[in-house]
Scaffold this motif. Sequence first.
Motif, PDB file in Angstrom:
ATOM      1  N   UNK A 259       5.991  26.797  23.110  1.00 12.97           N
ATOM      2  CA  UNK A 259       5.925  26.412  24.527  1.00 12.97           C
ATOM      3  C   UNK A 259       4.868  25.323  24.743  1.00 12.97           C
ATOM      4  N   UNK A 260       3.648  25.587  24.326  1.00  7.14           N
ATOM      5  CA  UNK A 260       2.540  24.609  24.435  1.00  7.14           C
ATOM      6  C   UNK A 260       2.433  24.015  25.840  1.00  7.14           C
ATOM      7  N   UNK A 261       2.420  24.883  26.840  1.00  8.31           N
ATOM      8  CA  UNK A 261       2.315  24.390  28.223  1.00  8.31           C
ATOM      9  C   UNK A 261       1.040  24.884  28.869  1.00  8.31           C
ATOM     10  N   UNK A 262       0.391  24.004  29.602  1.00 10.01           N
ATOM     11  CA  UNK A 262      -0.779  24.385  30.378  1.00 10.01           C
ATOM     12  C   UNK A 262      -0.354  25.433  31.402  1.00 10.01           C
ATOM     13  N   UNK A 263      -1.132  26.506  31.509  1.00  9.81           N
ATOM     14  CA  UNK A 263      -0.792  27.592  32.424  1.00  9.81           C
ATOM     15  C   UNK A 263      -0.726  27.115  33.872  1.00  9.81           C
ATOM     16  N   UNK A 264      -1.470  26.065  34.197  1.00 15.95           N
ATOM     17  CA  UNK A 264      -1.489  25.579  35.580  1.00 15.95           C
ATOM     18  C   UNK A 264      -0.601  24.355  35.783  1.00 15.95           C
ATOM     19  N   UNK A 265       0.312  24.141  34.838  1.00 19.22           N
ATOM     20  CA  UNK A 265       1.138  22.935  34.900  1.00 19.22           C
ATOM     21  C   UNK A 265       1.907  22.794  36.213  1.00 19.22           C
ATOM     22  N   UNK A 266       2.441  23.915  36.713  1.00 19.61           N
ATOM     23  CA  UNK A 266       3.236  23.855  37.943  1.00 19.61           C
ATOM     24  C   UNK A 266       2.374  23.385  39.118  1.00 19.61           C
ATOM     25  N   UNK A 267       1.172  23.966  39.211  1.00 27.17           N
ATOM     26  CA  UNK A 267       0.270  23.543  40.280  1.00 27.17           C
ATOM     27  C   UNK A 267      -0.123  22.075  40.102  1.00 27.17           C
ATOM     28  N   UNK A 268      -0.379  21.684  38.846  1.00 24.91           N
ATOM     29  CA  UNK A 268      -0.790  20.299  38.578  1.00 24.91           C
ATOM     30  C   UNK A 268       0.309  19.309  38.967  1.00 24.91           C
ATOM     31  N   UNK A 269       1.571  19.684  38.702  1.00 25.33           N
ATOM     32  CA  UNK A 269       2.685  18.798  39.060  1.00 25.33           C
ATOM     33  C   UNK A 269       2.821  18.669  40.578  1.00 25.33           C
ATOM     34  N   UNK A 270       2.695  19.824  41.265  1.00 24.58           N
ATOM     35  CA  UNK A 270       2.775  19.794  42.730  1.00 24.58           C
ATOM     36  C   UNK A 270       1.612  19.004  43.318  1.00 24.58           C
ATOM     37  N   UNK A 271       0.450  19.121  42.695  1.00 26.55           N
ATOM     38  CA  UNK A 271      -0.732  18.378  43.155  1.00 26.55           C
ATOM     39  C   UNK A 271      -0.475  16.875  43.020  1.00 26.55           C
ATOM     40  N   UNK A 272       0.171  16.486  41.914  1.00 30.41           N
ATOM     41  CA  UNK A 272       0.492  15.054  41.737  1.00 30.41           C
ATOM     42  C   UNK A 272       1.468  14.583  42.805  1.00 30.41           C
ATOM     43  N   UNK A 273       2.395  15.466  43.185  1.00 35.16           N
ATOM     44  CA  UNK A 273       3.332  15.122  44.260  1.00 35.16           C
ATOM     45  C   UNK A 273       2.578  14.921  45.570  1.00 35.16           C
ATOM     46  N   UNK A 274       1.643  15.841  45.844  1.00 36.76           N
ATOM     47  CA  UNK A 274       0.814  15.689  47.056  1.00 36.76           C
ATOM     48  C   UNK A 274       0.056  14.373  47.010  1.00 36.76           C
ATOM     49  N   UNK A 275      -0.466  14.049  45.814  1.00 35.89           N
ATOM     50  CA  UNK A 275      -1.261  12.821  45.659  1.00 35.89           C
ATOM     51  C   UNK A 275      -0.404  11.601  45.996  1.00 35.89           C
ATOM     52  N   UNK A 276       0.832  11.619  45.535  1.00 37.15           N
ATOM     53  CA  UNK A 276       1.767  10.531  45.831  1.00 37.15           C
ATOM     54  C   UNK A 276       2.057  10.443  47.320  1.00 37.15           C
ATOM     55  N   UNK A 277       2.224  11.597  47.944  1.00 39.98           N
ATOM     56  CA  UNK A 277       2.478  11.660  49.391  1.00 39.98           C
ATOM     57  C   UNK A 277       1.289  11.058  50.162  1.00 39.98           C
ATOM     58  N   UNK A 278       0.072  11.435  49.747  1.00 34.27           N
ATOM     59  CA  UNK A 278      -1.123  10.929  50.441  1.00 34.27           C
ATOM     60  C   UNK A 278      -1.235   9.416  50.270  1.00 34.27           C
ATOM     61  N   UNK A 279      -0.983   8.940  49.059  1.00 31.54           N
ATOM     62  CA  UNK A 279      -1.073   7.492  48.812  1.00 31.54           C
ATOM     63  C   UNK A 279      -0.054   6.738  49.651  1.00 31.54           C
ATOM     64  N   UNK A 280       1.177   7.269  49.709  1.00 32.44           N
ATOM     65  CA  UNK A 280       2.233   6.609  50.477  1.00 32.44           C
ATOM     66  C   UNK A 280       1.884   6.558  51.960  1.00 32.44           C
ATOM     67  N   UNK A 281       1.198   7.580  52.435  1.00 30.36           N
ATOM     68  CA  UNK A 281       0.828   7.651  53.856  1.00 30.36           C
ATOM     69  C   UNK A 281      -0.473   6.895  54.150  1.00 30.36           C
ATOM     70  N   UNK A 282      -1.152   6.426  53.115  1.00 29.35           N
ATOM     71  CA  UNK A 282      -2.444   5.766  53.314  1.00 29.35           C
ATOM     72  C   UNK A 282      -3.526   6.753  53.705  1.00 29.35           C
ATOM     73  N   UNK A 283      -3.442   7.950  53.133  1.00 25.61           N
ATOM     74  CA  UNK A 283      -4.386   9.019  53.501  1.00 25.61           C
ATOM     75  C   UNK A 283      -5.377   9.264  52.363  1.00 25.61           C
TER      76      UNK A 283
END
Lengths: 113, 299
Positions: free
Chosen positions: B87-111
């Motif tokens: 498997x070799x997956x970070x246990x927090x990978x799901x949260x990290x991916x969602x966090x990156x999505x939030x980061x993209x949302x904030x950047x797109x909004x200029x926040x």
Amino acid sequence: MHEFSIAINIIDIVTDAAESQGAKKVNEIELEIGDLSGVVYEAMEMAMESAVSGTWLENTNITITRIKGKAKCSQCGKMFSIDNLFDQCPECGAFNPVIQSGKELKVKSLQVE
Amino acid sequence: MCGTCGCGQSDESYKIIKPGEEEHSHHYHHHHDHTHDDEMHSHEHKHAYAHRHDHDDHGHTHEHSHGADDHSHQHAHGHAHSREIIVEQNALQKNDLLAERNRGYFEAKGVLAINLVSSPGSGKTTLLEKTIQLTKDQINLYVIEGDQQTMQDANRINNAGAPVVQINTGNGCHLDATMVSKACKQLNIDKKGILIIENVGNLVCPSLFDLGEAKRVVIMSVTEGDDKPLKYPTMFETSDICVINKIDLLPYVDFDVEKSKEFASRINPNLKFFEVSAKSEEGLADWVDWLKNELKLVG
């Protein structure tokens, strides 16, 4: 108790990996937890036990491998064992070494049928 | 046991509430449906002294016992059909991916998104109230409040004049990227500005959960020990800014500002410090200037 949230995440990862490979049963979950990961090893053991309770992973054997902290001094390059993020280089006394291992918090492998 | 669906997991839930609005509750856990239709077997594991395995479908039973020490061990049963999945997956990978999505949302909004973390009672909400007052008519400030219970903080922020939603985590000790994503949808961020996410007061758990913030700000108050960075190193390691609050009380406490900064720098040499009193407003001008500069960098 962030260990419980992490345990729930681990169960998701295990379930996805096992189901995508057509596994009907998971005999063993192998995890790696580093001493510098921000997770308490003993609390993680307990959290995993309580998180699998009542799920299809209830009888799965959970093996947690503890990874010791190792670091490389950013000043003199000395490799040394590290127990805390604020440990000094035993050679030159510098802080903030580059962490080489001990940050692991991962699902390594599964034994499935 | 979960009170909603009867599954074996604990009944964890969180609520996202806007001041003056109806409650929205999210059942916060995952379900794992899995059936064993062709297997009849039982295992018992993790006993300190003795344990037993029955494998009805394999036709063998074995028992063995261990000495007095409680030790960990692995068992090989030699099942020919057992196989390994790497498997070799970070246990927090799901949260990290969602966090990156939030980061993209904030950047797109200029926040500019800021994750504000500290122990309880260090003055996060007071710093926020003052920040709202000092930046009014200059910056659009949005706030997500995280607490286990109550609308107290959201009401204070609402009164100070910023759009706010409250996340009540129930038993949860930290916010995660999913909660922030859902809270943002209710916040209706429609202008460029700063989103400050006030995390649950806790110097341990929030440190591992990326919310998608641009900067993490840890507050330490002088009524706490100056060795806080050494006691809670992960939080100081993962933060960008350290605000030392309540400096108006320095004459009355033993807190050594230089020592606390030195401790924090041992863990994170890139930490930038602000020494403030949210109450008397001393030092807040520098903090507000920093916020304005960072917002400019967002574009």
